[in-house]
Design a protein around this motif. Structure first.
Motif, PDB file in Angstrom:
ATOM      1  N   GLY A   1       0.810  -1.209   0.000  1.00  0.00           N
ATOM      2  CA  GLY A   1       0.000   0.000   0.000  1.00  0.00           C
ATOM      3  C   GLY A   1       0.843   1.258   0.000  1.00  0.00           C
ATOM      4  O   GLY A   1       0.533   2.235  -0.704  1.00  0.00           O
ATOM      5  N   GLU A   2       1.917   1.255   0.770  1.00  0.00           N
ATOM      6  CA  GLU A   2       2.811   2.417   0.800  1.00  0.00           C
ATOM      7  C   GLU A   2       3.447   2.647  -0.568  1.00  0.00           C
ATOM      8  O   GLU A   2       3.536   3.792  -1.044  1.00  0.00           O
ATOM      9  N   ALA A   3       3.873   1.571  -1.219  1.00  0.00           N
ATOM     10  CA  ALA A   3       4.489   1.705  -2.542  1.00  0.00           C
ATOM     11  C   ALA A   3       3.486   2.228  -3.567  1.00  0.00           C
ATOM     12  O   ALA A   3       3.824   3.064  -4.419  1.00  0.00           O
TER      13      ALA A   3
ATOM     14  N   CYS B   1      -2.906   1.500 -13.183  1.00  0.00           N
ATOM     15  CA  CYS B   1      -2.882   0.951 -11.821  1.00  0.00           C
ATOM     16  C   CYS B   1      -3.475  -0.450 -11.731  1.00  0.00           C
ATOM     17  O   CYS B   1      -4.016  -0.837 -10.692  1.00  0.00           O
ATOM     18  N   ASN B   2      -3.399  -1.193 -12.802  1.00  0.00           N
ATOM     19  CA  ASN B   2      -3.900  -2.568 -12.787  1.00  0.00           C
ATOM     20  C   ASN B   2      -2.791  -3.489 -12.273  1.00  0.00           C
ATOM     21  O   ASN B   2      -2.160  -4.230 -13.025  1.00  0.00           O
ATOM     22  N   PHE B   3      -2.565  -3.421 -10.954  1.00  0.00           N
ATOM     23  CA  PHE B   3      -1.443  -4.138 -10.356  1.00  0.00           C
ATOM     24  C   PHE B   3      -1.797  -5.601 -10.099  1.00  0.00           C
ATOM     25  O   PHE B   3      -2.948  -5.936  -9.813  1.00  0.00           O
ATOM     26  N   ASN B   4      -0.788  -6.448 -10.167  1.00  0.00           N
ATOM     27  CA  ASN B   4      -0.919  -7.831  -9.721  1.00  0.00           C
ATOM     28  C   ASN B   4      -0.168  -7.948  -8.404  1.00  0.00           C
ATOM     29  O   ASN B   4       1.060  -8.043  -8.382  1.00  0.00           O
TER      30      ASN B   4
ATOM     31  N   PHE C   1       6.571  -5.824  -4.110  1.00  0.00           N
ATOM     32  CA  PHE C   1       5.848  -5.156  -5.187  1.00  0.00           C
ATOM     33  C   PHE C   1       6.809  -4.273  -5.971  1.00  0.00           C
ATOM     34  O   PHE C   1       7.420  -3.351  -5.426  1.00  0.00           O
ATOM     35  N   VAL C   2       6.962  -4.587  -7.253  1.00  0.00           N
ATOM     36  CA  VAL C   2       7.801  -3.791  -8.149  1.00  0.00           C
ATOM     37  C   VAL C   2       6.938  -3.387  -9.332  1.00  0.00           C
ATOM     38  O   VAL C   2       6.429  -4.243 -10.065  1.00  0.00           O
ATOM     39  N   PHE C   3       6.759  -2.080  -9.505  1.00  0.00           N
ATOM     40  CA  PHE C   3       5.897  -1.597 -10.582  1.00  0.00           C
ATOM     41  C   PHE C   3       6.647  -1.576 -11.904  1.00  0.00           C
ATOM     42  O   PHE C   3       7.769  -1.071 -11.993  1.00  0.00           O
TER      43      PHE C   3
ATOM     44  N   ARG D   1       5.909  -3.853 -19.756  1.00  0.00           N
ATOM     45  CA  ARG D   1       5.246  -5.161 -19.746  1.00  0.00           C
ATOM     46  C   ARG D   1       4.977  -5.633 -21.165  1.00  0.00           C
ATOM     47  O   ARG D   1       5.054  -6.817 -21.475  1.00  0.00           O
ATOM     48  N   ALA D   2       4.643  -4.695 -22.057  1.00  0.00           N
ATOM     49  CA  ALA D   2       4.356  -5.064 -23.446  1.00  0.00           C
ATOM     50  C   ALA D   2       5.612  -5.534 -24.164  1.00  0.00           C
ATOM     51  O   ALA D   2       5.563  -6.415 -25.023  1.00  0.00           O
TER      52      ALA D   2
END
Length: 297
Positions: A260-262, A276-279, A286-288, A294-295
Motif C-alpha cells: 500500500g505504501e508503494a 494501476c492494474n497491479f498484480n 511489489f515492483v511496478f 510489460r508489453a
C-alpha cells in the motif's frame, strides 16, 4: 489461559493450495489514496485477551467505504464474535469458580452444558470469520467460501471438478491456500489445521445439529469440576491455534502495508489510474513495471 494445548488428533491433509493475489478490497480508500487495510487482527487480539496481554476493541466508528471506512463484512462480524466469546469465557469461569447456593444438581449440570456449548460454538465461529476476513482480501471469489463452515475451509472438493460429470474431484484447502505464499504450510498442516479440525468436530458433535453431551446429574461440585476441566482443554487448544492464525494475520498485514505504501508513492508521483492494474502477489516484493515495459517483455 496457558498456551499448552492437549495435542490434537493427527490426520493427513490432502487439500491442494492454489495461487492467488490481493485485490483492491484489501485496502481502505479515500479517493485514489490508500488510507489503511480492510481487516483487523482478530486472532491476534483474541489470543492476547485470553492470555491477559491485551484488550478487545470495538469497531472504529462507521464511515462510508469511499471515505476510508471498513467494507470487509467478516471483520465487522468478527469483532462482535470476539466480544461474545470473551463474555462466554468469563461467564464460564465465574460459574465454575463461584458459589451458587440457589442451584441444585440439575441446575448445575444444565449450566455446565450451556456454558461449555457456547464456548465450542464461538470457538468454531471465530475461526471461520478470522479466515474469511483474510479470504475477502484476495481474488478468490466470495461465492467459493461465503457459506462454508470451518470443516470445508480446511478441505473441500474442488468446485470446478465437481461440475465435470464422472470426475472424482481433488480436494482444495482454502486455509492452506492462504498460508502457502507466506511459507506457513507446514505449521498449518502439522498443527493448526489439526486443532481447527478438532474444534470443528467438537462443535458438530456436542454443540450443533442434533448432538449434545448427555446429562450426568451428580453433585454441583462435580459438574463444575467437569466444566472447568473440559473448557480448559478446549480453550488451551483454541488459544494455541490462534497463535498460528495470528502469525498469518501479521504476515498479511505487513505485506499489504508495504504494498500500500508503494502504491501511494506511485499515485502521489502522478501515476494515472489506467496504469494501476497491479498484480499484488502475496509474499513477493511489489515492483511496478509500466505498461510499455510489460508489453516489451
Amino acid at each position: 489461559m496457558p498456551d499448552t494445548p492437549v495435542p490434537a488428533p493427527k490426520r493427513e491433509w490432502h487439500g491442494t493450495h492454489h495461487a492467488w493475489s490481493f485485490r483492491p478490497h484489501a485496502f481502505r480508500w479515500v479517493g485514489e489514496q490508500i488510507v489503511g487495510l480492510n481487516f483487523l487482527p482478530l486472532a491476534t487480539e483474541m489470543r492476547a485477551w485470553m492470555l491477559q496481554q491485551g484488550r478487545l476493541a470495538l469497531m472504529p466508528p462507521p464511515a462510508p467505504g469511499a471515505n476510508g471506512g471498513f467494507t470487509n463484512p467478516y471483520t465487522t462480524s468478527g469483532v462482535t464474535l470476539q466480544l461474545l466469546m470473551a463474555q462466554a469465557i468469563s461467564a464460564l469461569h465465574d460459574y465454575a469458580t463461584s458459589e451458587t447456593p440457589d442451584h441444585d444438581e440439575l441446575d448445575a449440570e444444565l449450566e455446565r452444558l450451556r456454558l461449555y456449548n457456547e464456548v465450542l460454538l464461538y470457538s468454531a465461529r471465530l475461526c471461520e470469520v478470522a479466515i474469511k476476513q483474510l479470504l475477502y482480501c484476495t481474488q478468490i471469489p466470495e461465492s467459493r467460501y461465503k457459506r462454508m463452515a470451518l470443516g470445508a475451509l480446511l478441505e473441500s472438493p474442488c468446485p470446478s471438478c465437481k461440475r465435470q460429470n464422472g470426475q472424482e474431484p481433488h480436494l482444495v484447502s482454502l486455509v492452506g491456500t492462504l498460508a502457502h505464499p507466506f511459507h506457513l504450510c507446514l505449521q498449518f498442516e502439522h498443527c493448526a489445521m489439526d486443532h481447527m479440525d478438532l474444534v470443528n468436530r467438537l462443535r458438530n458433535s456436542q454443540a450443533a445439529h442434533a448432538g449434545i453431551q448427555q446429562l450426568s446429574i451428580r453433585s454441583v461440585e462435580a459438574s463444575k469440576a467437569q466444566l472447568m476441566q473440559e473448557s480448559q482443554e478446549a480453550l488451551s487448544g483454541f488459544v494455541h491455534m490462534l497463535s498460528h492464525l495470528a502469525e498469518l494475520e501479521e504476515r498479511m498485514l505487513t505485506d499489504l502495508a508495504e504494498k500500500g505504501e508503494a502504491i501511494n508513492v506511485l499515485k502521489s508521483g502522478g501515476l494515472a489510474a489506467k496504469d494501476c492494474n497491479f498484480n499484488l502477489v502475496p509474499g513477493e516484493e511489489f515492483v511496478f513495471r509500466p505498461a510499455a515495459q510489460r508489453a516489451d517483455a
